[in-house]
Design an enzyme around this catalytic site. Structure first.
Site, PDB file in Angstrom:
ATOM      1  CG  LEU A  77      -1.863  -1.182   1.345  1.00 24.48           C
ATOM      2  CD1 LEU A  77      -2.539  -1.221   2.711  1.00 24.48           C
ATOM      3  CD2 LEU A  77      -2.907  -1.108   0.232  1.00 24.48           C
ATOM      4  CE  LYS A 100      10.869   1.834  -0.890  1.00 31.55           C
ATOM      5  NZ  LYS A 100      10.344   2.394  -2.164  1.00 31.55           N
TER       6      LYS A 100
HETATM    7  N1  LIG Z   1      10.546  -2.817  -2.856  1.00 32.12           N
HETATM    8  C1  LIG Z   1      10.513  -2.282  -4.066  1.00 32.12           C
HETATM    9  O1  LIG Z   1      11.370  -2.549  -4.913  1.00 32.12           O
HETATM   10  C2  LIG Z   1       9.381  -1.355  -4.421  1.00 32.12           C
HETATM   11  C3  LIG Z   1       9.198  -0.934  -5.731  1.00 32.12           C
HETATM   12  C4  LIG Z   1       8.094  -0.112  -6.025  1.00 32.12           C
HETATM   13  C5  LIG Z   1       7.238   0.281  -5.006  1.00 32.12           C
HETATM   14  N2  LIG Z   1       7.463  -0.113  -3.726  1.00 32.12           N
HETATM   15  C6  LIG Z   1       6.573   0.298  -2.623  1.00 32.12           C
HETATM   16  O2  LIG Z   1       5.307  -0.301  -2.831  1.00 32.12           O
HETATM   17  C7  LIG Z   1       4.277   0.547  -2.360  1.00 32.12           C
HETATM   18  C8  LIG Z   1       3.273   0.765  -3.502  1.00 32.12           C
HETATM   19  O3  LIG Z   1       3.907   1.349  -4.628  1.00 32.12           O
HETATM   20  P1  LIG Z   1       3.254   1.226  -6.100  1.00 32.12           P
HETATM   21  O4  LIG Z   1       4.093   1.979  -7.043  1.00 32.12           O
HETATM   22  O5  LIG Z   1       2.998  -0.201  -6.426  1.00 32.12           O
HETATM   23  O6  LIG Z   1       1.895   2.035  -5.858  1.00 32.12           O
HETATM   24  P2  LIG Z   1       0.463   1.898  -6.543  1.00 32.12           P
HETATM   25  O7  LIG Z   1       0.557   1.187  -7.868  1.00 32.12           O
HETATM   26  O8  LIG Z   1      -0.151   3.254  -6.524  1.00 32.12           O
HETATM   27  O9  LIG Z   1      -0.334   0.916  -5.583  1.00 32.12           O
HETATM   28  C9  LIG Z   1      -0.773   1.238  -4.315  1.00 32.12           C
HETATM   29  C10 LIG Z   1      -2.029   0.407  -4.050  1.00 32.12           C
HETATM   30  O10 LIG Z   1      -2.503   0.752  -2.767  1.00 32.12           O
HETATM   31  C11 LIG Z   1      -3.917   0.662  -2.737  1.00 32.12           C
HETATM   32  N3  LIG Z   1      -4.453   1.871  -2.082  1.00 32.12           N
HETATM   33  C12 LIG Z   1      -5.133   1.896  -0.920  1.00 32.12           C
HETATM   34  N4  LIG Z   1      -5.495   3.137  -0.599  1.00 32.12           N
HETATM   35  C13 LIG Z   1      -5.017   3.938  -1.580  1.00 32.12           C
HETATM   36  C14 LIG Z   1      -5.106   5.336  -1.791  1.00 32.12           C
HETATM   37  N5  LIG Z   1      -5.737   6.166  -0.939  1.00 32.12           N
HETATM   38  N6  LIG Z   1      -4.542   5.825  -2.907  1.00 32.12           N
HETATM   39  C15 LIG Z   1      -3.889   5.017  -3.771  1.00 32.12           C
HETATM   40  N7  LIG Z   1      -3.774   3.659  -3.607  1.00 32.12           N
HETATM   41  C16 LIG Z   1      -4.356   3.138  -2.523  1.00 32.12           C
HETATM   42  C17 LIG Z   1      -4.402   0.495  -4.171  1.00 32.12           C
HETATM   43  O11 LIG Z   1      -4.873  -0.835  -4.300  1.00 32.12           O
HETATM   44  P3  LIG Z   1      -6.440  -1.190  -4.490  1.00 32.12           P
HETATM   45  O12 LIG Z   1      -7.083   0.023  -5.117  1.00 32.12           O
HETATM   46  O13 LIG Z   1      -6.411  -2.368  -5.377  1.00 32.12           O
HETATM   47  O14 LIG Z   1      -6.987  -1.458  -3.141  1.00 32.12           O
HETATM   48  C18 LIG Z   1      -3.158   0.697  -5.020  1.00 32.12           C
HETATM   49  O15 LIG Z   1      -3.138  -0.165  -6.128  1.00 32.12           O
HETATM   50  C19 LIG Z   1       4.974   1.816  -1.850  1.00 32.12           C
HETATM   51  O16 LIG Z   1       5.160   1.701  -0.454  1.00 32.12           O
HETATM   52  C20 LIG Z   1       6.332   1.785  -2.553  1.00 32.12           C
HETATM   53  O17 LIG Z   1       7.359   2.431  -1.784  1.00 32.12           O
HETATM   54  C21 LIG Z   1       8.521  -0.927  -3.439  1.00 32.12           C
END
Ligand SMILES: NC(=O)c1ccc[n+]([C@@H]2O[C@H](COP(=O)([O-])OP(=O)(O)OC[C@H]3O[C@@H](n4cnc5c(N)ncnc54)[C@H](OP(=O)(O)O)[C@@H]3O)[C@@H](O)[C@H]2O)c1
Length: 330
Positions: A77, A100
């Site tokens: 998230l 993270k």
């Molecule tokens: N370890 C790594 O290599 C790595 C790489 C990239 C990202 N990350 C981490 O992963 C996390 C997500 O990144 P991402 O790029 O995948 O983000 P993202 O595509 O925007 O996904 C976030 C997800 O959170 C949910 N969500 C719940 N409340 C939300 C809100 N108010 N606004 C937006 N989304 C909400 C949504 O899922 P639903 O709508 O389906 O419920 C959304 O698909 C972050 O903490 C980032 O730092 C880590």
């Protein structure tokens, strides 16, 4: 013959980009994991993702946490929501692999790690690069005196700007370059220089139209006076590297934080006598991270040094955060 342990049944909270693109495919390929369920705020999105990965679709994160057929959850998230949902998952007796940064407050991170420990559950922050053996190889070179006495460390993790509306650009969702990209070079400094690093100075900057910090730098020091400089940003050309400087040479590593599974790491060691390039075998750090998580869940906990690094990283991030943000002139 002893039967192999049954796979860890994992549920995913949110159909995040990182989940669909990287973690779910890696879980599907992992022998130690069965993808049990995927939850979303949107029932159709949950159904689409669940169909793709052959698991149960769940509407709502709390509903997924009620499922007995889920042993562990992955939390991808936005950063500001991690604390609430990681705590809910631990209280529902699930092991947790959380993206993270684990939370956006040192105290919150400490509380969650203590809660997991008290309940005998594995709580692991998804910092994947530490599971790549290229860093162990660098540590060995340092220990063998390959560059003499270590004096300094420099590292950068910078990525290009994401489209408007990205969670990283929203302060209410825990956006900002420090949380998103600063984690990497800071964690690398801890990983290579040890847990006693202290923050000496930090700067963060924000573009004129931005509501979050879009880049920054920090200077740290070990008690023995080994200095670390880290640079991070999310409005920058891509960079993912570090360099260690010693009395007799230097070690550089490119593609330090997100090497693809097929990448052959090259550790460059430069000394007055010449330059050596040590080429390592490719390693899939995503698969290695999942293996480490399954092992932590089976043994009821994450190794102590990983917990300590996660806590120390949270403290350093918070200290850097307290330095405030200065406007960047265009
Ligand atoms: N370890 C790594 O290599 C790595 C790489 C990239 C990202 N990350 C981490 O992963 C996390 C997500 O990144 P991402 O790029 O995948 O983000 P993202 O595509 O925007 O996904 C976030 C997800 O959170 C949910 N969500 C719940 N409340 C939300 C809100 N108010 N606004 C937006 N989304 C909400 C949504 O899922 P639903 O709508 O389906 O419920 C959304 O698909 C972050 O903490 C980032 O730092 C880590």
């Amino acid at each position: 013959m002893v039967a192999p342990p049954s796979p860890l049944r994992v549920g995913v909270l949110g159909c995040a980009d990182i989940a669909r693109r990287r973690m779910l495919p890696a879980m599907a390929a992992s022998e130690g994991i069965e993808i049990a369920a995927v939850a979303s705020r949107d029932a159709d999105r949950a159904a689409r993702t669940a169909r793709e990965f052959g698991c149960l679709a769940v509407h709502g994160y709390a509903e997924l946490l009620r499922l007995d057929e889920v042993d562990a959850v992955y939390v991808p998230l936005p950063a500001a929501l991690h604390a609430r949902w990681v705590e809910a998952a631990l209280r529902a007796d699930k092991h947790v692999l959380a993206e993270k940064p684990l939370t956006t407050e040192r105290a919150g991170t400490a509380d969650l790690l203590a809660l997991a420990d008290a309940r005998g559950l594995a709580l692991m922050e998804n910092v994947m690069f530490v599971h790549h053996p290229q860093h162990a190889a660098v540590r060995e070179l340092l220990a063998d005196g390959a560059i003499g006495t270590l004096h300094g460390f420099q590292s950068a993790f910078t990525v290009p700007r994401r489209p408007a509306g990205d969670v990283r650009l929203d302060p209410d969702l825990g956006g900002g370059a420090l949380w998103d990209t600063g984690v990497y070079p800071l964690r690398a400094a801890l990983h290579l220089l040890g847990p006693d690093l202290e923050l000496v100075a930090a700067l963060r900057g924000s573009g004129p139209q931005d509501r979050v910090d879009t880049g920054g730098a920090a200077l740290l020091s070990t008690p023995a006076g080994v200095f670390a400089q880290v640079v991070y940003g999310l409005d920058h050309a891509y960079r993912s590297s570090y360099e260690l400087v010693g009395s007799e040479g230097r070690i550089t590593l490119d593609r330090a934080f997100t090497p693809p599974a097929g990448h052959r790491p090259v550790i460059r060691v430069e000394r007055a006598s010449g330059t050596e390039e040590i080429v390592l075998e490719p390693h899939d750090q995503v698969a290695a991270t999942l293996t480490a998580f399954v092992s932590a869940a089976r043994t009821g906990g994450v190794p102590r040094d990983a917990v300590a690094d996660c806590l120390r990283q949270a403290a350093l991030l918070e200290s850097a955060l307290l330095k405030g943000v200065r406007p960047l002139t265009p």
